[in-house]
Design an enzyme around this catalytic site. Sequence first.
Site, PDB file in Angstrom:
ATOM      1  CG  ASP A  36      -2.197   0.755   1.040  1.00  0.00           C
ATOM      2  OD1 ASP A  36      -2.128   1.978   0.811  1.00  0.00           O
ATOM      3  OD2 ASP A  36      -3.266   0.134   1.087  1.00  0.00           O
ATOM      4  CG  LEU A  75      -8.589  -5.250  -2.166  1.00  0.00           C
ATOM      5  CD1 LEU A  75      -8.679  -5.263  -0.642  1.00  0.00           C
ATOM      6  CD2 LEU A  75      -9.946  -5.548  -2.758  1.00  0.00           C
ATOM      7  CB  THR A  94      -3.662   3.543  -9.021  1.00  0.00           C
ATOM      8  OG1 THR A  94      -2.759   4.473  -8.433  1.00  0.00           O
ATOM      9  CG2 THR A  94      -3.895   2.396  -8.059  1.00  0.00           C
ATOM     10  CE1 TYR A 147     -12.527   3.196  -8.278  1.00  0.00           C
ATOM     11  CE2 TYR A 147     -14.811   3.255  -8.995  1.00  0.00           C
ATOM     12  CZ  TYR A 147     -13.828   2.719  -8.195  1.00  0.00           C
ATOM     13  OH  TYR A 147     -14.139   1.696  -7.319  1.00  0.00           O
ATOM     14  CE  LYS A 151     -10.997  -0.079  -9.415  1.00  0.00           C
ATOM     15  NZ  LYS A 151     -10.298  -1.050  -8.590  1.00  0.00           N
TER      16      LYS A 151
HETATM   17  N1  LIG Z   1     -15.919   0.166  -1.135  1.00  0.00           N
HETATM   18  C1  LIG Z   1     -16.701   0.090  -2.189  1.00  0.00           C
HETATM   19  O1  LIG Z   1     -17.888   0.407  -2.110  1.00  0.00           O
HETATM   20  C2  LIG Z   1     -16.177  -0.393  -3.506  1.00  0.00           C
HETATM   21  C3  LIG Z   1     -17.069  -0.509  -4.568  1.00  0.00           C
HETATM   22  C4  LIG Z   1     -16.564  -0.939  -5.802  1.00  0.00           C
HETATM   23  C5  LIG Z   1     -15.237  -1.275  -5.942  1.00  0.00           C
HETATM   24  N2  LIG Z   1     -14.411  -1.171  -4.878  1.00  0.00           N
HETATM   25  C6  LIG Z   1     -12.998  -1.478  -5.098  1.00  0.00           C
HETATM   26  O2  LIG Z   1     -12.458  -2.147  -3.966  1.00  0.00           O
HETATM   27  C7  LIG Z   1     -11.134  -1.672  -3.718  1.00  0.00           C
HETATM   28  C8  LIG Z   1     -11.015  -1.214  -2.282  1.00  0.00           C
HETATM   29  O3  LIG Z   1     -11.960  -0.184  -2.023  1.00  0.00           O
HETATM   30  P1  LIG Z   1     -11.964   0.589  -0.623  1.00  0.00           P
HETATM   31  O4  LIG Z   1     -13.352   1.039  -0.405  1.00  0.00           O
HETATM   32  O5  LIG Z   1     -11.290  -0.228   0.397  1.00  0.00           O
HETATM   33  O6  LIG Z   1     -11.095   1.851  -0.990  1.00  0.00           O
HETATM   34  P2  LIG Z   1      -9.986   2.594  -0.114  1.00  0.00           P
HETATM   35  O7  LIG Z   1      -9.725   3.886  -0.802  1.00  0.00           O
HETATM   36  O8  LIG Z   1     -10.385   2.623   1.321  1.00  0.00           O
HETATM   37  O9  LIG Z   1      -8.736   1.612  -0.257  1.00  0.00           O
HETATM   38  C9  LIG Z   1      -7.889   1.606  -1.361  1.00  0.00           C
HETATM   39  C10 LIG Z   1      -6.495   1.300  -0.878  1.00  0.00           C
HETATM   40  O10 LIG Z   1      -5.622   1.313  -2.013  1.00  0.00           O
HETATM   41  C11 LIG Z   1      -4.437   2.038  -1.672  1.00  0.00           C
HETATM   42  N3  LIG Z   1      -3.832   2.574  -2.903  1.00  0.00           N
HETATM   43  C12 LIG Z   1      -4.330   3.525  -3.724  1.00  0.00           C
HETATM   44  N4  LIG Z   1      -3.468   3.760  -4.737  1.00  0.00           N
HETATM   45  C13 LIG Z   1      -2.411   2.926  -4.549  1.00  0.00           C
HETATM   46  C14 LIG Z   1      -1.198   2.706  -5.247  1.00  0.00           C
HETATM   47  N5  LIG Z   1      -0.894   3.383  -6.357  1.00  0.00           N
HETATM   48  N6  LIG Z   1      -0.333   1.798  -4.754  1.00  0.00           N
HETATM   49  C15 LIG Z   1      -0.622   1.107  -3.627  1.00  0.00           C
HETATM   50  N7  LIG Z   1      -1.754   1.273  -2.920  1.00  0.00           N
HETATM   51  C16 LIG Z   1      -2.647   2.173  -3.378  1.00  0.00           C
HETATM   52  C17 LIG Z   1      -4.939   3.121  -0.740  1.00  0.00           C
HETATM   53  O11 LIG Z   1      -3.928   3.725   0.042  1.00  0.00           O
HETATM   54  C18 LIG Z   1      -5.942   2.338   0.095  1.00  0.00           C
HETATM   55  O12 LIG Z   1      -5.319   1.704   1.175  1.00  0.00           O
HETATM   56  C19 LIG Z   1     -10.848  -0.579  -4.744  1.00  0.00           C
HETATM   57  O13 LIG Z   1     -10.091  -1.112  -5.798  1.00  0.00           O
HETATM   58  C20 LIG Z   1     -12.210  -0.195  -5.245  1.00  0.00           C
HETATM   59  O14 LIG Z   1     -12.189   0.240  -6.572  1.00  0.00           O
HETATM   60  C21 LIG Z   1     -14.844  -0.736  -3.662  1.00  0.00           C
END
Ligand SMILES: NC(=O)c1ccc[n+]([C@@H]2O[C@H](COP(=O)([O-])OP(=O)(O)OC[C@H]3O[C@@H](n4cnc5c(N)ncnc54)[C@H](O)[C@@H]3O)[C@@H](O)[C@H]2O)c1
Length: 314
Positions: A36, A75, A94, A147, A151
């Site tokens: 991360d 993630l 990313t 985004y 994706k």
């Molecule tokens: N939470 C939701 O409702 C939801 C819905 C659809 C998809 N998602 C997907 O699930 C995943 C996690 O979502 P979340 O809600 O935990 O988001 P979040 O923003 O809380 O977590 C994302 C994590 O990725 C890390 N990150 C970002 N860019 C990075 C990079 N370049 N290198 C390393 N780490 C990096 C961030 O620091 C963070 O810890 C994401 O990929 C998101 O697209 C989540």
Amino acid sequence: MNWQDQHVIVAGGAGFVGGHLVRAVLQRGARVTVLDNFHTGMRDRFAGVSNARLKIVEHDVCAPIDLSCDLIINLACPASPKKYQAAPLETWRTSIFGAVHLSELALRQGARFVQASTSEVYGDPLEHPQRESYCGNVSFTGPRACYDEGKRAAETYLMDLHREVGLDLRIARIFNTYGPGMALDDGRVVSNFVVQALSGRVLTIYGDGLQTRSFCYVSDTVDGLLALAETDDCADKIFNIGNPKEQSVLDLANLVAEMTKQDLSVQNGPAAGDDPRRRCPDISRARAILGWSPKVSLEEGLRSTLAEFRGRLS
Ligand SMILES: NC(=O)c1ccc[n+]([C@@H]2O[C@H](COP(=O)([O-])OP(=O)(O)OC[C@H]3O[C@@H](n4cnc5c(N)ncnc54)[C@H](O)[C@@H]3O)[C@@H](O)[C@H]2O)c1
């Protein structure tokens, strides 16, 4: 799959979903390395966890990395529109470079690759509920495109890698997930309402509130991701992971107000750019192949979320 033999890389593991997923994987006895860069993740996400099988590595997935592993769950990517719209280029990079480097690592290691994709690939859908076969209705130059399109491009790349060189691939299209551990300033609707209600503030609805979402409690999403990682025979590679119970944003506001014993006092803000009107997953594929479906009701999930947020806010 015998989890005890697995070394699992969770990229983006310090984020909201990652925090829950990593704990669940550790509970199953696997070794976990979190990668991360803490862009939206919390450095103290695992403060209370003392487990020699957990390693946290500060790493930006836009750069390649070499590590032994059996399973990679990607993630890494800011998920809240507020956060990704503040850093569109970084979000785009990313999504794309993260998927490229981590899937190449999976190929070198012979590891399985689970990609967190999103319901945003359906954009403002014209088909309802959304099945995995639906190609979506995405504005590719709008404010959410970094985004949504990031994706989508990652899915394209990964599917080609699967078809051309046999990447052992699973893609989860995750729908709105909420729960304890979301950042207080996350900016998504559930955390906004919860923080506003617990602080005695007016709940802000962007638009008329009649737009719908399907809210999935985080333990259900995590179970879906783990089922995906564990299932060996899946000819289909793409799965909707979400709760098929559709709610309007106004209904959610009413429920949060009722549960926090607040008079509902709503302030309507301008609708967010390219905000989807309706969102609801068809999860028949996940039900049939993974044997997965959400278990936690919105009331139950909100109760845990409110309790945890209340602790942090006081
Ligand atoms: N939470 C939701 O409702 C939801 C819905 C659809 C998809 N998602 C997907 O699930 C995943 C996690 O979502 P979340 O809600 O935990 O988001 P979040 O923003 O809380 O977590 C994302 C994590 O990725 C890390 N990150 C970002 N860019 C990075 C990079 N370049 N290198 C390393 N780490 C990096 C961030 O620091 C963070 O810890 C994401 O990929 C998101 O697209 C989540």
